[in-house]
Scaffold this motif. Sequence first.
Motif: not given
Lengths: 346, 346
Positions: A70-91, A150-151
């Motif tokens: 917690x002494x370093x930066x954290x971006x919180x938020x774990x209740x999300x919906x999102x739209x996929x922009x880019x995929x890595x290998x083996x997706x 809200x899932x």
Amino acid sequence: MRAAVMRDGALVVDEVEELSPQPGQVVAEVLACGICGSDLHALHHADQLVEMSIAMAADAGPFAPAPMDASLDVVMGHEFSARVLAVGENVGNCAPGDVVVSLPIVMDAGGIHAVGYDNHYPGGYSQQLVLSDVLCTKVPNGLDPRLAALTEPMAVGLHAVNLSAVTTGHAAVVLGCGPVGLAVIAALRAMGVGTIVAGDFSPTRRELAARMGATEVVDPRDESAVRAWRRVDGSRPLVIFEAVGNPGMIESAVLEAPRGAQILVVGVCMVADTFRPMIAVGKELNLQFAFGYDPMEFVDTLGRIAEGTYDVEPMITAEVPLDGVADAFTALADPDAHAKILVIPN
Amino acid sequence: MRAAVMRDGALVVDEVEELSPQPGQVVAEVLACGICGSDLHALHHADQLVEMSIAMAADAGPFAPAPMDASLDVVMGHEFSARVLAVGENVGNCAPGDVVVSLPIVMDAGGIHAVGYDNHYPGGYSQQLVLSDVLCTKVPNGLDPRLAALTEPMAVGLHAVNLSAVTTGHAAVVLGCGPVGLAVIAALRAMGVGTIVAGDFSPTRRELAARMGATEVVDPRDESAVRAWRRVDGSRPLVIFEAVGNPGMIESAVLEAPRGAQILVVGVCMVADTFRPMIAVGKELNLQFAFGYDPMEFVDTLGRIAEGTYDVEPMITAEVPLDGVADAFTALADPDAHAKILVIPN
């Protein structure tokens, strides 16, 4: 990209590093992200959250995420919906354009990471985040991504009910009608529990409790929820869901519970708490502590929202951009006004 | 007749009223009566015991005994065997000469009374007591009445094991090897639980634990019992039996327990106790509180003692007459020396 960053116990909007997917990962733009009570707590007492994750990790071996620093930066938020922009290998699960929800966990070669409580991977109070392809579930066509967000909190309620002893032959009391209590009420109603008595100090939350399925709703200043259960039922075996998490709630539930009752503790009291074991012994109570959900419960919950089994729209009491996250945290300290505030980062 | 009377927080041997049976009752001479830890506690903190019985009575209606008034005389003792001397009207179970044990409850037209915690009916620290005919069970021929007197404390252990989640697929840890812990160990062994790890500071009690069936016995100063379980097993689902009842034991068990474990609390902590719910939440622990036994478990336990399934002889570390009760209470404060002290009033 921009994110609301937890830094030195405050929330500041700042530019953070752009993301790119590793093999098996996707990068997605956040459509909506709910503010969770744990985040409110983490902002001022991150050390307690870290202690809890260390305790949880005790028997999980490599399957426990490393605790954040917690002494370093954290971006919180774990209740999300999102739209996929880019995929890595083996997706193979997700493709660009897919709207998804995901367990707030992301894997890489180094292990697993808690999305929202990690120093490297940002959570949903960010324009974008990184997800594990295999942990994403596509949001059904036509479901508003705001509702899909809200899932996660609704899955917490389903898990608590599943872990409890409750059956359709039981009555249930729900102490506290914040998002977790409301999620418990919705799961109890969906199960078909006939008597669901809910208590909360906030009129807004009491009204939401009734909408979600509580059959009796009380202000604890006038009548405790257990007392109200004695009035409206009083005979069926009882499960009390403790969804407040303040010190003294367990003692109060133990004192009021009928003999042989179960107290399902899903509210997270982060500080030491005191109760009298001899009362619990004398009544042979059972205290079951619940945390999180399993992947099937998460997917099940998304389905319930999509099918309308859970009507979660009324739970959303405000929506804010990234610039409004800090104020939203302040606003949530007043439970009269709010249930769930959504962050809309883009 | 003579009895060791609790009066103003002390034990004094005095003459008390002669007894005569009402309809459905018998009068019996006490053959042996064990001293229970609850009696030690009642001598100095009777108010806490009274508070507990009030809490227990909350949902029992007329089936709860009225709490004793500790400002008046009480003859304690609820772990007894006795020989029937005289029977009242409508007695069909017992006859004079029968050696019996009984649930420590006696009924009359006024309700039910707790034998050993009542102002009217004396307990077993007395030459004679009154019992309810229908609650008496005859001690099988040939069983030493001294051993039969251990039916009551051994039934507490059987009930705790029955109420717990333990199966032969589980491992068990027993914290504390006083009479209750030893009774739990005996019941676990009789069930066939393969790994039973017990911890106690007293070498005498550790030796008894091994005799009763513990497969691994530790001094908590060297190694905690849960740590020892990790060393000898560490993989089977675990039930931890808390049989100490001191403040801090629940917190300690919660901290050490593996994820998903059950903590069966059978030790009675009479004062407020503190623990950290967030640790219990994070590990999804289950705390089941146990008290007493049911009538079938009581009779079952007598049978186990009679058949030798439970070898309780080594648990009896001293026998005293009525004049020795006060000193025996003092001696029991040192757990190194004793497990069960029997009072032999006649």
